[in-house]
Scaffold this motif. Sequence first.
Motif, PDB file in Angstrom:
ATOM      1  N   PRO A  42      38.716  35.634  19.378  1.00  0.00           N
ATOM      2  CA  PRO A  42      38.813  37.044  19.002  1.00  0.00           C
ATOM      3  C   PRO A  42      37.522  37.793  19.282  1.00  0.00           C
ATOM      4  CG  PRO A  42      38.527  35.703  17.046  1.00  0.00           C
ATOM      5  CD  PRO A  42      38.655  34.752  18.194  1.00  0.00           C
ATOM      6  N   THR A  43      37.150  37.935  20.539  1.00  0.00           N
ATOM      7  CA  THR A  43      35.937  38.640  20.921  1.00  0.00           C
ATOM      8  C   THR A  43      36.241  40.132  21.057  1.00  0.00           C
ATOM      9  OG1 THR A  43      36.454  38.160  23.228  1.00  0.00           O
ATOM     10  CG2 THR A  43      34.943  36.669  22.101  1.00  0.00           C
ATOM     11  N   PRO A  44      35.238  40.995  20.938  1.00  0.00           N
ATOM     12  CA  PRO A  44      35.467  42.437  21.073  1.00  0.00           C
ATOM     13  C   PRO A  44      36.136  42.788  22.387  1.00  0.00           C
ATOM     14  CG  PRO A  44      33.271  42.011  20.227  1.00  0.00           C
ATOM     15  CD  PRO A  44      33.841  40.676  20.609  1.00  0.00           C
ATOM     16  N   CYS A  63      42.212  54.403  23.376  1.00  0.00           N
ATOM     17  CA  CYS A  63      41.029  55.249  23.210  1.00  0.00           C
ATOM     18  C   CYS A  63      39.794  54.672  23.885  1.00  0.00           C
ATOM     19  CB  CYS A  63      40.753  55.494  21.733  1.00  0.00           C
ATOM     20  SG  CYS A  63      40.148  54.027  20.838  1.00  0.00           S
ATOM     21  N   ARG A  64      39.858  53.430  24.362  1.00  0.00           N
ATOM     22  CA  ARG A  64      38.783  52.740  25.081  1.00  0.00           C
ATOM     23  C   ARG A  64      37.591  52.392  24.203  1.00  0.00           C
ATOM     24  NH1 ARG A  64      41.352  50.305  28.339  1.00  0.00           N
ATOM     25  NH2 ARG A  64      39.383  49.691  29.296  1.00  0.00           N
ATOM     26  N   GLU A  65      37.694  52.564  22.895  1.00  0.00           N
ATOM     27  CA  GLU A  65      36.635  52.120  22.005  1.00  0.00           C
ATOM     28  C   GLU A  65      36.680  50.596  21.892  1.00  0.00           C
ATOM     29  OE1 GLU A  65      34.225  53.828  20.508  1.00  0.00           O
ATOM     30  OE2 GLU A  65      34.886  55.711  21.418  1.00  0.00           O
ATOM     31  N   CYS A  85      41.833  53.862  15.995  1.00  0.00           N
ATOM     32  CA  CYS A  85      42.796  54.904  16.364  1.00  0.00           C
ATOM     33  C   CYS A  85      44.213  54.534  15.952  1.00  0.00           C
ATOM     34  CB  CYS A  85      42.739  55.189  17.861  1.00  0.00           C
ATOM     35  SG  CYS A  85      43.483  53.911  18.916  1.00  0.00           S
ATOM     36  N   GLY A  86      44.399  53.308  15.447  1.00  0.00           N
ATOM     37  CA  GLY A  86      45.707  52.864  14.990  1.00  0.00           C
ATOM     38  C   GLY A  86      46.420  51.949  15.958  1.00  0.00           C
ATOM     39  N   THR A  87      45.875  51.769  17.153  1.00  0.00           N
ATOM     40  CA  THR A  87      46.535  50.942  18.163  1.00  0.00           C
ATOM     41  C   THR A  87      46.399  49.462  17.824  1.00  0.00           C
ATOM     42  OG1 THR A  87      46.031  52.602  19.846  1.00  0.00           O
ATOM     43  CG2 THR A  87      46.647  50.408  20.622  1.00  0.00           C
TER      44      THR A  87
END
Length: 266
Positions: free
Chosen positions: A21-23, A29-31, A54-56
């Motif tokens: 589970p890496t970033p 939103c590309r964050e 963003c909820g995604t």
Amino acid sequence: MTVLTPAPPALVLPADKPVKPTPEPCPVCREVVLFPFVRDDDTYGRRIWMHCECGTLFQVAGQKPIPPEDRSETYTKHWIRDTQWFNDRSNWLKRVYLPLVEDMIQGRKVLEARYIHHISLDHFRERGWVTYGLDECKAAVPGDHPHAEQTIMDWKPKVPFLKFDLVWMADTIQSYEHPFPVLAKAYSLLEHHGLMFVSAPETDFLHRVGPRDFGHFHPAANRIMLRGETFAKMAERVGFHTMLLRKSASRAGMVWDQFHWIGIRK
């Protein structure tokens, strides 16, 4: 005396499951997303989902791929029940929203993207609609006769310049790689002032009911899930104007904890 609670054990994945589970950047939103959910699936093993601010909610890249035929088969087997129970549940959204839609537009040509049973199109026909149905693996012309393996993304109407008054996507848009190109294709298929209806899992309910009771962690059927407000902003970038957006925890339909959205082509 203060009793210290030991920290929970670190997440350890089996040796044959190298995905960590890496970033990872959010596809919407590309964050950079830092908050993972690890879920065990009976068919596809351990799957990692990322939840963005963003909820995604999306599946991490690099995991065992799910073949297209598996996505279709899983989706179909999950829903097809030729019973009165299935009939009542599957058409609940139409009973609620079609009267509103019919009051807003005059035309009666509808495209249901990824319909899964003739019962679904029958409900439209009984109300006087001319129906076209698209499944993930088959497309149908009026009369519900399968003729090709096409999705809404690559489907081209055999009737030149065919446009629809309504595009209906109930509980299906989350099964595509990304909703934006699907919205753009639907927009191109609509008449001026045509409507689109979408229902999909609402990720805000993840915090309300908790991960255990959030019943949408299905790797094959649900590939990306959004918050209703995020979806509406995406649709508005395509060119839609949001007419209705609500969040429903009703247990009357086939799928629970959703957002329901209606947009009009400007």
